[in-house]
Write an enzyme that holds these catalytic residues in place. Sequence first.
Site, PDB file in Angstrom:
ATOM      1  N   THR A 336       0.871  -1.154   0.149  1.00 28.36           N
ATOM      2  CA  THR A 336       0.283   0.340  -0.096  1.00 28.36           C
ATOM      3  C   THR A 336       0.903   0.797  -0.243  1.00 28.36           C
ATOM      4  O   THR A 336       2.086   1.665   0.537  1.00 28.36           O
ATOM      5  CB  THR A 336      -1.279   0.194   1.384  1.00 28.36           C
ATOM      6  OG1 THR A 336      -1.108   1.268   0.966  1.00 28.36           O
ATOM      7  CG2 THR A 336      -0.477   0.086   2.746  1.00 28.36           C
ATOM      8  N   HIS A 388       2.287 -11.667  14.455  1.00 33.78           N
ATOM      9  CA  HIS A 388       4.043 -12.397  14.825  1.00 33.78           C
ATOM     10  C   HIS A 388       3.223 -13.664  15.445  1.00 33.78           C
ATOM     11  O   HIS A 388       4.189 -14.254  16.078  1.00 33.78           O
ATOM     12  CB  HIS A 388       3.793 -11.556  16.447  1.00 33.78           C
ATOM     13  CG  HIS A 388       4.980 -10.906  17.254  1.00 33.78           C
ATOM     14  ND1 HIS A 388       5.985 -12.094  16.547  1.00 33.78           N
ATOM     15  CD2 HIS A 388       5.995 -10.547  17.222  1.00 33.78           C
ATOM     16  CE1 HIS A 388       7.138 -11.474  17.226  1.00 33.78           C
ATOM     17  NE2 HIS A 388       6.780 -11.173  17.974  1.00 33.78           N
TER      18      HIS A 388
END
Length: 417
Positions: A336, A388
């Site tokens: 993006t 994560h």
Amino acid sequence: MSTEIKAPVFPESVAEGTVATWHKQPGEACERDELIVDIETDKVVLEVVAPDDGVIESIAKNEGDTVESGEVVGTFKPGAAGEASAKSSGDEGDSKGDDQASESAPEESGPKAPTDGEPILSPAARKLADENEVDPAAVHGTGKGGRVTKEDVQKHIDQKGSAPAVSGPSKPAADAPVAPVQPGERPEKRVPMTRLRASIAKRLVSAQQDAAMLTTFNEVNMKPVMELRKQYKDSFQDRHGVKLGFMSFFAKAATEALKRFPAVNASIDGSDMVYHGYQDVGVAVSTDRGLVVPVLRDVDGMGLADIEKGIIDYGQRAQQGKLGIEEMTGGTFTITNGGIFGSLISTPILNPPQTAILGMHKIQERPMAVNGQVEILPMMYLALSYDHRMIDGKEAVQFLVAIKEMVEDPARILLDV
């Protein structure tokens, strides 16, 4: 005999849609394959076109109504002469008896010669010309036998610098000047959230709730890419017919980095981790309806020109609402670019089920220490948001450093070092 106008058959991932815009109203004539209604789903806008020349007979679902896959939204009468076609024929007295005549001798069999020097206009072209007060005699017709099409009228309007016409019924409220706010007034405007924007909101909230999202940052010196682009931009455009931008460099750099760090190119499916042996890169595109992410397939096998052409094509069709659902699903990684709007730094949100997203930002000149000397360099902050649960901090940092090194030295992309 009337036929039903039905909503398209939605893919399995789409439960229902909403009638966005009726481009034709009851009594209006349509040409075959002319757009009559838009159906908005939570992913794309689907177009329903006229099955034949004829007229819209009735509307069963109004704008804003919810429709299911294949549901009837209106009725259509093939071969009937609507108000626009009756007007263009110039013979309102015989309009009632034109139904059978149009079925036996449709207009496509050959345009009628004008009797008074006036050009022949299709019903859609006549309507557009009337709405924009365009003199048909001033429009150059490119259709069969000099027939003036809707596209000819629109081109004439664009060349004159007129405001583009609104498809379907006129909307005077939207075109009227906004009344100035008087002191002490506190105006509000309530607008229903579109299905696409509601879906985007749901996915973004879900991404933040379901993923252990973390963002790591770095900065990249854009001078080498900018000099390379300046040196070859003219020859690149002459050869490929497209401008050389920065996004293609980052897409290629990200693809090479994804091959070195497979976890960043993976996705989570329940309790499983799915590693993809290909690189399908999604490019976030901002539209009036909301943010969409069309996907460039197999970027590893694409050249810079192919990437630039793909991005331009997706951007244009995204603005027109003509992207297909299959073009916005299945990506393995997303890029993006908030820098085109002036963003200096941000933390992009994951695009589930992907596990990482790269954020590009504004190129800003800053004083940098280079070999003990201060230099003014065009710098860009990069942000990598990652899940994560799937990606360790070490992999995320090394992945972002790999992109930085390849952009600062584009030869690394070719040499795979």
